[in-house]
Write an enzyme that holds these catalytic residues in place. Structure first.
Site, mmCIF file in Angstrom:
data_model
loop_
_atom_site.group_PDB
_atom_site.id
_atom_site.type_symbol
_atom_site.label_atom_id
_atom_site.label_comp_id
_atom_site.label_asym_id
_atom_site.label_seq_id
_atom_site.Cartn_x
_atom_site.Cartn_y
_atom_site.Cartn_z
ATOM 1 N N ASP A 1 19.178 -14.141 58.125
ATOM 2 C CA ASP A 1 18.407 -15.240 58.720
ATOM 3 C C ASP A 1 18.864 -15.532 60.144
ATOM 4 O O ASP A 1 18.068 -15.946 60.984
ATOM 5 C CB ASP A 1 18.545 -16.506 57.860
ATOM 6 C CG ASP A 1 17.969 -16.324 56.482
ATOM 7 O OD1 ASP A 1 16.808 -15.913 56.381
ATOM 8 O OD2 ASP A 1 18.684 -16.572 55.497
ATOM 9 N N HIS B 1 26.224 -16.416 52.598
ATOM 10 C CA HIS B 1 25.055 -16.260 51.733
ATOM 11 C C HIS B 1 25.440 -16.628 50.312
ATOM 12 O O HIS B 1 26.566 -16.362 49.878
ATOM 13 C CB HIS B 1 24.535 -14.819 51.777
ATOM 14 C CG HIS B 1 23.168 -14.648 51.203
ATOM 15 N ND1 HIS B 1 22.950 -14.511 49.846
ATOM 16 C CD2 HIS B 1 21.944 -14.598 51.792
ATOM 17 C CE1 HIS B 1 21.643 -14.384 49.636
ATOM 18 N NE2 HIS B 1 21.021 -14.426 50.792
#
Length: 449
Positions: free
Chosen positions: A369, A309
């Site tokens: 995600d 991330h």
């Protein structure tokens, strides 16, 4: 608050300036540079605003190094375990967790606004049958400004509150109808006897020909995803909503702009990219190790989607929370599920990432995600709806930031500056005296419908 200053010295002129250092309640301190241009004639240069605090906010705090996320001071882990999405909406909008009476009143207000004007229903038929649901969302949310402009004064706190309730209430209806239109099914009206998340799934999957009751596991999973995606500080779409709203534009226009920003694959399309990657791996017939090796090869542009991330340099705290729910959802699927190979591949990728030193050293853990995409797939949600659900969840975060900005007496219309690197002053040359640009190809004029 400030407790010290930093001194900047112009080595060209010797001029000095003392700039205050501002300290928030958490996170890095910030140098207040508002006097820099006025007194020294300098801008700062920060592409993408990666080192710039564009505002002061009390809403969300992220510590990427520690892997922490808090809404209004509450750790996301506690909210995910104990709260519901409507309660989190109240917290983000009003700054405090509601009492039972306050939550009941808030939920009643939301339910009073779930219906869309029938003219908006007809609005959908103006789109092509294969229009992307996000394109529909951008248009329909922006069009709401045409229905509520007479009762929308952005300087009136009560008008802002009503607009926020309307958007939170109507976004599930807009999203579900976008899906229904794309598959050619009848629109389902909201049912106010159902909870927020249950009502959304009802509008997505129910048909007039029979009764439908969402699976409780699906409701819990969707509610959790909405909570985890409700806000994430000053990301691209939130910054867009703030920038648009700073011009005193309608909140419907500001959120439409935010939805358009979220639509970009570099922002809201990550969970869709995860599923496309898994499909590619399964359909290729190659062993998973082939793709692992490619991901480790610095000369190969292939990347494992859903790992790592930009903000979190540790495990994404949202991923830790949603991982358990992902396994619970997959456990409820039968062995004959057509997506079973996809899910098996995903779980093996997860195992490798959590055990392989290469991924551990680089902190390439599965992120939110990765798991949300798998859950969406397991719930039968098509790929083109993934980002729509992200927009549904993030609506309250956008509104909280918009309301905070509109109530801030120090807020100004956004006006970033630039480092100009183009031509210096040039004088106009008559067309018959101009020379063609060396190496340039003549343009081809084409007519496009």
């Amino acid at each position: 608050m400030k407790d010290h200053t930093v001194t900047l010295i112009d080595n060209r002129t010797g001029q000095k300036i003392e700039l205050p250092v501002l300290h928030g309640t958490a996170g890095p301190p910030a140098i207040d540079i508002r006097r820099l241009y006025r007194e020294m004639g300098y801008f700062t240069f920060d592409p993408g605003y990666l080192s710039t605090a564009s505002c002061a906010s009390t809403i969300t705090f992220i510590d990427g190094e520690k892997g922490e996320l808090r809404y209004r001071g509450y750790p996301i882990e506690q909210l995910a375990e104990h709260s519901t999405y409507p309660e989190v909406c109240y917290l983000l909008l009003y700054g405090e967790l509601p009492t039972r009476e306050e939550l009941d009143c808030f939920e009643r207000s939301i339910k009073n606004h779930t219906l869309l004007d029938e003219a908006i229903r007809r609005f959908y038929t103006g789109f092509r049958h294969d229009a992307h649901p996000m394109a529909i969302m951008v248009a329909v949310v922006g069009a709401l400004a045409a229905f509520y402009h007479q009762s929308m004064d952005v300087h009136d706190p009560r008008d802002r509150e009503i607009a926020a309730h309307r958007l939170i209430a109507k976004m599930p209806t807009i999203a579900a109808w976008s899906y229904k239109y794309s598959v050619g099914q009848p629109f389902m009206y909201p049912r106010n006897d159902l909870g927020y998340t249950e009502n959304f799934l009802h509008m997505m999957y129910a048909l007039p020909t029979g009764a439908y009751r969402p699976d409780p596991t699906a409701v819990r999973a969707m509610d959790l995803i909405l909570i985890l995606h409700a806000d994430h500080e000053q990301n691209a779409s939130t910054s867009t909503v703030r920038l648009t709203g700073s011009s005193e534009a309608s909140p419907f226009a500001a959120l439409s702009a935010g939805i358009g920003t979220l639509w970009g694959p570099a922002h809201g399309g990550a969970n869709e990219a995860v599923i496309r990657m898994l499909q590619e791996i399964v359909e290729s017939g190659r062993p998973l190790q082939y793709y692992i090796d490619r991901a480790k090869d610095k000369n190969d542009r292939f990347r494992l989607m859903g790992f790592g991330h930009r903000v979190y340099k540790n495990y994404d705290p949202r991923a830790v929370i949603i991982r358990k729910m992902c396994h619970e959802v997959l456990a409820g699927l039968g062995p004959d599920d057509p997506n079973q190979a996809l899910f098996d591949t995903a779980m093996e990728l997860e195992r490798i990432a959590l055990e392989d030193p290469y991924f551990i050293e680089r902190k390439l853990y599965p992120n939110v995600d990765f798991y949300s995409g798998i859950i969406f797939r397991a719930l039968g949600i098509p790929l083109n709806m993934f980002t729509v659900l992200f927009a549904l969840a993030r609506t309250v975060g956008w509104l909280a930031h918009w309301m905070e900005m509109m109530a801030d007496p120090n807020a100004r219309i956004g006006r970033p500056r630039q480092l100009y690197i183009g031509y210096e002053r040039r004088d106009y040359v008559p067309i018959d005296q101009r020379r063609p640009v060396e190496g340039a190809q003549p343009s081809v004029c084409e007519h496009h419908g």
